[in-house]
Design a protein around this motif. Structure first.
Motif, PDB file in Angstrom:
ATOM      1  N   VAL A  81       0.459 -10.676  -9.384  1.00 37.05           N
ATOM      2  CA  VAL A  81      -0.006  -9.407  -8.829  1.00 37.05           C
ATOM      3  C   VAL A  81      -1.528  -9.421  -8.741  1.00 37.05           C
ATOM      4  CG1 VAL A  81      -0.087  -6.906  -9.090  1.00 37.05           C
ATOM      5  CG2 VAL A  81       1.971  -8.153  -9.759  1.00 37.05           C
ATOM      6  N   LEU A  82      -2.015  -9.129  -7.564  1.00 37.01           N
ATOM      7  CA  LEU A  82      -3.458  -8.991  -7.361  1.00 37.01           C
ATOM      8  C   LEU A  82      -3.731  -7.523  -7.136  1.00 37.01           C
ATOM      9  CD1 LEU A  82      -4.116 -11.680  -4.644  1.00 37.01           C
ATOM     10  CD2 LEU A  82      -4.922 -11.742  -7.001  1.00 37.01           C
ATOM     11  N   GLU A  83      -4.641  -6.978  -7.896  1.00 29.69           N
ATOM     12  CA  GLU A  83      -4.975  -5.585  -7.662  1.00 29.69           C
ATOM     13  C   GLU A  83      -6.349  -5.546  -7.017  1.00 29.69           C
ATOM     14  OE1 GLU A  83      -3.913  -2.916 -11.026  1.00 29.69           O
ATOM     15  OE2 GLU A  83      -5.836  -2.022 -10.454  1.00 29.69           O
ATOM     16  N   LEU A  84      -6.429  -5.025  -5.823  1.00 35.02           N
ATOM     17  CA  LEU A  84      -7.720  -4.938  -5.142  1.00 35.02           C
ATOM     18  C   LEU A  84      -8.476  -3.704  -5.633  1.00 35.02           C
ATOM     19  CD1 LEU A  84      -6.826  -6.022  -1.494  1.00 35.02           C
ATOM     20  CD2 LEU A  84      -7.264  -7.410  -3.525  1.00 35.02           C
ATOM     21  N   SER A  85      -9.795  -3.748  -5.511  1.00 33.76           N
ATOM     22  CA  SER A  85     -10.622  -2.682  -6.073  1.00 33.76           C
ATOM     23  C   SER A  85     -10.533  -1.379  -5.290  1.00 33.76           C
ATOM     24  CB  SER A  85     -12.070  -3.144  -6.137  1.00 33.76           C
ATOM     25  OG  SER A  85     -12.534  -3.400  -4.826  1.00 33.76           O
ATOM     26  N   ARG A  86     -10.031  -1.449  -4.065  1.00 33.00           N
ATOM     27  CA  ARG A  86      -9.812  -0.260  -3.243  1.00 33.00           C
ATOM     28  C   ARG A  86      -8.885  -0.666  -2.108  1.00 33.00           C
ATOM     29  NH1 ARG A  86     -12.573  -0.985   1.588  1.00 33.00           N
ATOM     30  NH2 ARG A  86     -14.472  -2.219   1.506  1.00 33.00           N
ATOM     31  N   ASN A  87      -8.658   0.228  -1.156  1.00 30.95           N
ATOM     32  CA  ASN A  87      -7.832  -0.123  -0.005  1.00 30.95           C
ATOM     33  C   ASN A  87      -8.657  -0.914   1.010  1.00 30.95           C
ATOM     34  OD1 ASN A  87      -6.900   1.191   2.973  1.00 30.95           O
ATOM     35  ND2 ASN A  87      -5.330   0.260   1.734  1.00 30.95           N
ATOM     36  N   PHE A  88      -8.310  -2.170   1.186  1.00 32.98           N
ATOM     37  CA  PHE A  88      -9.051  -3.014   2.125  1.00 32.98           C
ATOM     38  C   PHE A  88      -8.317  -3.191   3.445  1.00 32.98           C
ATOM     39  CE2 PHE A  88     -11.434  -4.124  -1.613  1.00 32.98           C
ATOM     40  CZ  PHE A  88     -12.699  -4.409  -1.129  1.00 32.98           C
ATOM     41  N   PHE A  96       0.862  -1.187   0.000  1.00 37.21           N
ATOM     42  CA  PHE A  96       0.000   0.000   0.000  1.00 37.21           C
ATOM     43  C   PHE A  96       0.895   1.232   0.000  1.00 37.21           C
ATOM     44  CE2 PHE A  96      -2.571   3.098   2.588  1.00 37.21           C
ATOM     45  CZ  PHE A  96      -3.420   3.456   1.546  1.00 37.21           C
ATOM     46  N   ASN A  97       0.929   1.946  -1.096  1.00 39.86           N
ATOM     47  CA  ASN A  97       1.774   3.135  -1.220  1.00 39.86           C
ATOM     48  C   ASN A  97       3.214   2.866  -0.816  1.00 39.86           C
ATOM     49  OD1 ASN A  97      -0.549   4.407  -1.981  1.00 39.86           O
ATOM     50  ND2 ASN A  97      -0.872   5.460  -0.030  1.00 39.86           N
ATOM     51  N   GLY A 131      -4.954  -1.022  -3.243  1.00 34.94           N
ATOM     52  CA  GLY A 131      -5.485   0.313  -3.559  1.00 34.94           C
ATOM     53  C   GLY A 131      -4.475   1.429  -3.387  1.00 34.94           C
ATOM     54  N   SER A 132      -3.224   1.192  -3.746  1.00 35.71           N
ATOM     55  CA  SER A 132      -2.199   2.238  -3.610  1.00 35.71           C
ATOM     56  C   SER A 132      -2.560   3.454  -4.449  1.00 35.71           C
ATOM     57  CB  SER A 132      -0.841   1.709  -4.078  1.00 35.71           C
ATOM     58  OG  SER A 132      -0.417   0.657  -3.273  1.00 35.71           O
ATOM     59  N   ARG A 133      -2.206   4.638  -3.923  1.00 39.88           N
ATOM     60  CA  ARG A 133      -2.498   5.867  -4.655  1.00 39.88           C
ATOM     61  C   ARG A 133      -1.232   6.430  -5.316  1.00 39.88           C
ATOM     62  NH1 ARG A 133      -6.613   5.962  -0.713  1.00 39.88           N
ATOM     63  NH2 ARG A 133      -5.166   6.388   0.967  1.00 39.88           N
ATOM     64  N   ASP A 134      -0.093   5.788  -5.092  1.00 42.68           N
ATOM     65  CA  ASP A 134       1.127   6.255  -5.744  1.00 42.68           C
ATOM     66  C   ASP A 134       1.427   5.338  -6.943  1.00 42.68           C
ATOM     67  OD1 ASP A 134       1.872   3.936  -4.581  1.00 42.68           O
ATOM     68  OD2 ASP A 134       3.470   4.754  -3.349  1.00 42.68           O
ATOM     69  N   ARG A 135       2.659   5.249  -7.376  1.00 39.11           N
ATOM     70  CA  ARG A 135       2.982   4.465  -8.569  1.00 39.11           C
ATOM     71  C   ARG A 135       3.284   2.996  -8.248  1.00 39.11           C
ATOM     72  NH1 ARG A 135       7.163   5.330 -11.066  1.00 39.11           N
ATOM     73  NH2 ARG A 135       6.475   4.460 -13.035  1.00 39.11           N
ATOM     74  N   SER A 136       2.945   2.528  -7.060  1.00 44.47           N
ATOM     75  CA  SER A 136       3.218   1.131  -6.705  1.00 44.47           C
ATOM     76  C   SER A 136       2.630   0.179  -7.739  1.00 44.47           C
ATOM     77  CB  SER A 136       2.618   0.798  -5.332  1.00 44.47           C
ATOM     78  OG  SER A 136       3.206   1.583  -4.338  1.00 44.47           O
TER      79      SER A 136
END
Ligand code: UDP
Ligand code: MG
Length: 314
Positions: free
Chosen positions: A68-75, A14-15, A47-52
């Motif tokens: 890589v799993l991308e979650l739909s938001r920060n859980f 996360f970020n 749900g990272s908001r930077d370039r992660s």
């Protein structure tokens, strides 16, 4: 166990943009020293908001065995961890660690060796930790409270870092609950445990991704999901106060019967008693509410995480 065991490393992100390049480098260096095992890394972009996300996507394109799993938001950390474990169950063992390099990748071979030596759950136990000030005080207070409150012993000084055998991962994935406290559940699962000692490092870069509020909620989850003691304490307090009330009542009745009237007790006493009892009752309702809220969350049966996109996973 197959002759070339497959080991997955699950890492919630996360970020973590500033630490990821260093993390990749050190993971690669570690894997290079272990030709006898097949390695898979499972990154969960929570749900990272930077370039992660971009860095992880690039990594998935460049390095074999990267999922890589991308979650739909920060859980949150626990949701991300659950997502990673659910997508690593095809491995013989799974290492769980943080992305921020507080858990050194160089220690993973020790975890794996303990597992190959017969342990099913390997815990990395902190010999020391770097946090200072309020955060440190909070961690220490929590661990002391937790050891005292829980209904069964949970190794203090452990966090996410450790290894789970395939059987333990499957057992963990089968748990239905939503409020998850990973170190507690890992202890609850049982299995043959082994420990290695390590010095927890300072985070390599960036700020702790978990806010203080998040940590407090996590600590409360840990306490309330592993102990009924708060409820029992309330019962105890209730019984004590009831006895006290009974004794005080008896005292006044006897005094009345003997006609020993002293000056009438005043407003202060009554006000104190009312406020005290009101306070105790509100605390009681609050504690009940903590449990009730958790029960409500559990019966809603919402998932712990939602995956937007999977890379490197069939
Ligand atoms: N993390 C996450 N989602 C969150 C918060 C944290 O996936 O909402 C990840 C974070 O990227 C790191 C790990 O969980 O890999 C631990 O977070 P952090 O370092 O903030 O926790 P601490 O070291 O303070 O326990
Ligand atoms: Mg950290």
């Amino acid at each position: 166990m197959s002759p070339r065991p497959r080991i997955a490393i699950v890492i919630p992100v996360f970020n973590e943009e500033p630490v990821l390049p260093e993390l990749f480098r050190r993971l690669d260096a570690m894997v290079a020293t272990r030709p006898g095992e097949d390695w898979v890394t499972v990154f969960i972009n929570d749900g990272s908001r930077d370039r992660s996300g971009a860095l992880l996507a690039a990594r998935a394109g460049a390095a074999a065995g990267t999922r890589v799993l991308e979650l739909s938001r920060n859980f949150g950390h626990q949701g991300a961890l659950a997502a990673g474990l659910a997508h690593a169950a095809d491995s013989d063992a799974v290492v769980t660690m943080d992305a921020d390099l507080q858990d050194a990748p160089e220690l993973i071979p020790q975890l794996v060796d303990a597992w190959r030596g017969g342990a099913e759950v390997v815990l990395a136990v902190r010999r020391s930790r770097q946090e200072t000030g309020v955060r440190r005080l909070g961690f220490d207070a929590f661990h002391a409270c937790f050891a005292w409150l829980t209904d069964f012993p949970i190794e203090t000084n452990t966090g996410t870092f450790g290894l789970l055998d395939r059987a333990a991962v499957q057992a963990f994935n089968a748990l239905p609950e939503k409020h998850r406290f990973f170190p507690g559940l890992r202890a609850w699962l049982g299995f043959r445990h082994a420990e290695i000692l390590y010095d927890r490092q300072e985070r390599a870069a960036g700020q702790p991704a978990q806010t203080f509020r998040g940590l407090v909620r996590y600590a409360l989850d840990g306490l309330f999901s592993f102990s009924h003691l708060p409820l029992r304490l309330l019962t105890g307090a209730g019984i004590c106060i009831a006895f006290l009330g009974f004794a005080v009542g008896l005292f006044f009745i006897v005094r009345r019967l003997l006609n020993v009237e002293v000056a009438p007790t005043g407003f202060t006493t009554v006000a104190t008693l009312v406020l005290f009892l009101g306070g105790v009752q509100l605390i009681g309702i609050g504690v009940l509410g903590e449990y009730l809220g958790r029960v409500y969350d559990e019966v809603k049966r919402r998932p712990n995480y939602i995956v937007r996109r999977k890379t490197g996973i069939d």
